[in-house]
Design a protein around this motif. Structure first.
Motif, PDB file in Angstrom:
ATOM      1  N   MET A 106    -112.784 -50.691   8.509  1.00  0.00           N
ATOM      2  CA  MET A 106    -113.147 -49.568   9.045  1.00  0.00           C
ATOM      3  C   MET A 106    -113.985 -49.511  10.485  1.00  0.00           C
ATOM      4  SD  MET A 106    -114.454 -45.950   7.656  1.00  0.00           S
ATOM      5  CE  MET A 106    -112.897 -45.820   7.629  1.00  0.00           C
ATOM      6  N   ASN A 107    -113.511 -49.127  11.450  1.00  0.00           N
ATOM      7  CA  ASN A 107    -114.075 -49.415  12.675  1.00  0.00           C
ATOM      8  C   ASN A 107    -115.002 -47.897  13.159  1.00  0.00           C
ATOM      9  OD1 ASN A 107    -114.840 -50.811  15.116  1.00  0.00           O
ATOM     10  ND2 ASN A 107    -112.850 -50.078  16.144  1.00  0.00           N
ATOM     11  N   SER A 108    -115.762 -47.328  12.179  1.00  0.00           N
ATOM     12  CA  SER A 108    -116.596 -46.094  12.460  1.00  0.00           C
ATOM     13  C   SER A 108    -117.827 -46.702  12.921  1.00  0.00           C
ATOM     14  CB  SER A 108    -116.492 -45.163  11.426  1.00  0.00           C
ATOM     15  OG  SER A 108    -115.304 -44.766  11.128  1.00  0.00           O
ATOM     16  N   THR A 109    -118.768 -45.748  13.638  1.00  0.00           N
ATOM     17  CA  THR A 109    -120.115 -46.110  13.801  1.00  0.00           C
ATOM     18  C   THR A 109    -120.755 -45.314  13.058  1.00  0.00           C
ATOM     19  OG1 THR A 109    -120.397 -44.008  15.421  1.00  0.00           O
ATOM     20  CG2 THR A 109    -119.427 -46.186  16.404  1.00  0.00           C
ATOM     21  N   ASP A 135    -120.793 -41.641  13.286  1.00  0.00           N
ATOM     22  CA  ASP A 135    -119.574 -41.214  12.472  1.00  0.00           C
ATOM     23  C   ASP A 135    -120.046 -40.703  10.910  1.00  0.00           C
ATOM     24  OD1 ASP A 135    -117.782 -41.297  14.829  1.00  0.00           O
ATOM     25  OD2 ASP A 135    -117.553 -43.196  14.326  1.00  0.00           O
ATOM     26  N   TYR A 153    -115.398 -45.798   3.250  1.00  0.00           N
ATOM     27  CA  TYR A 153    -115.986 -46.618   3.899  1.00  0.00           C
ATOM     28  C   TYR A 153    -116.338 -48.079   3.167  1.00  0.00           C
ATOM     29  CZ  TYR A 153    -117.464 -43.260   7.263  1.00  0.00           C
ATOM     30  OH  TYR A 153    -117.596 -42.379   8.248  1.00  0.00           O
ATOM     31  N   TRP A 208    -120.728 -51.457   3.795  1.00  0.00           N
ATOM     32  CA  TRP A 208    -119.926 -51.200   5.102  1.00  0.00           C
ATOM     33  C   TRP A 208    -121.006 -51.557   6.359  1.00  0.00           C
ATOM     34  CZ3 TRP A 208    -121.382 -46.913   8.379  1.00  0.00           C
ATOM     35  CH2 TRP A 208    -120.470 -46.847   9.485  1.00  0.00           C
ATOM     36  N   GLU A 209    -120.412 -52.060   7.142  1.00  0.00           N
ATOM     37  CA  GLU A 209    -120.947 -52.608   8.490  1.00  0.00           C
ATOM     38  C   GLU A 209    -120.458 -51.770   9.574  1.00  0.00           C
ATOM     39  OE1 GLU A 209    -121.142 -56.728   9.204  1.00  0.00           O
ATOM     40  OE2 GLU A 209    -121.927 -57.311   7.178  1.00  0.00           O
ATOM     41  N   PRO A 210    -121.563 -50.756  10.125  1.00  0.00           N
ATOM     42  CA  PRO A 210    -121.192 -49.998  11.170  1.00  0.00           C
ATOM     43  C   PRO A 210    -120.550 -50.551  12.366  1.00  0.00           C
ATOM     44  CG  PRO A 210    -123.353 -49.318  10.445  1.00  0.00           C
ATOM     45  CD  PRO A 210    -122.984 -50.821   9.916  1.00  0.00           C
ATOM     46  N   ALA A 211    -119.419 -50.015  13.173  1.00  0.00           N
ATOM     47  CA  ALA A 211    -119.239 -50.682  14.249  1.00  0.00           C
ATOM     48  C   ALA A 211    -120.353 -50.298  15.502  1.00  0.00           C
ATOM     49  CB  ALA A 211    -117.942 -49.986  14.956  1.00  0.00           C
ATOM     50  N   GLU A 251    -121.722 -46.943  21.141  1.00  0.00           N
ATOM     51  CA  GLU A 251    -120.956 -47.129  22.372  1.00  0.00           C
ATOM     52  C   GLU A 251    -122.294 -46.507  23.130  1.00  0.00           C
ATOM     53  OE1 GLU A 251    -118.233 -44.125  23.131  1.00  0.00           O
ATOM     54  OE2 GLU A 251    -116.964 -45.004  21.476  1.00  0.00           O
TER      55      GLU A 251
END
Length: 134
Positions: A1-4, A7, A123, A127-130, A133
């Motif tokens: 999963m590529n969420s921050t 998110d 998730y 889960w490790e957040p991206a 930005e």
């Protein structure tokens, strides 16, 4: 999963009323509320998710969170399952814990436990957040 983490926090409103817990070496602070109406600020110390309610203010340095972990447990008082989300720092220690808040012990609001399970499925248990930005 590529969420921050942003998110992830935005999706926490689906969990309903939570018990937000922060523990230090000398104190524990617990507050009840929903995670909603978040706003964000970039400060020299990091990027913060913020929330103001009538009862408390919330400020989370998102740059300090390295993992998010979903956990179930047994209530300290009563015989029912608890549902938590732990926001871990670089030392793998909880910087913030969100527990589903019950009305009467073990009686969660309709859809609350299902929302927690949906987030865990989306998730993952850990889960490790991206990266955020800039």
């Amino acid at each position: 999963m590529n969420s921050t983490l942003k998110d992830f926090l935005e999706s926490c409103h689906t969990l309903g009323i939570l018990r937000l817990i922060v523990t230090s070496s000398a104190a524990v602070l617990e507050a009840r509320g929903t995670v909603e109406k978040l706003f964000y600020a970039e400060l020299p110390k990091g990027r913060y998710a913020n929330m103001h309610t009538e009862g408390f203010e919330f400020h989370l340095n998102m740059d300090k969170i390295t993992q998010v972990k979903f956990e179930t447990g047994e209530a300290k008082r009563g015989n029912f399952t608890t549902y938590a989300i732990r926001f871990l720092d670089e030392k793998q220690e909880p910087a913030l814990s969100l527990f589903l808040q019950w009305g009467k012990p073990g009686e969660y609001a309709p859809g609350q436990v299902e929302a927690w399970h949906q987030m865990r499925e989306q998730y993952g248990e850990i889960w490790e957040p991206a990266p955020l930005e800039v």
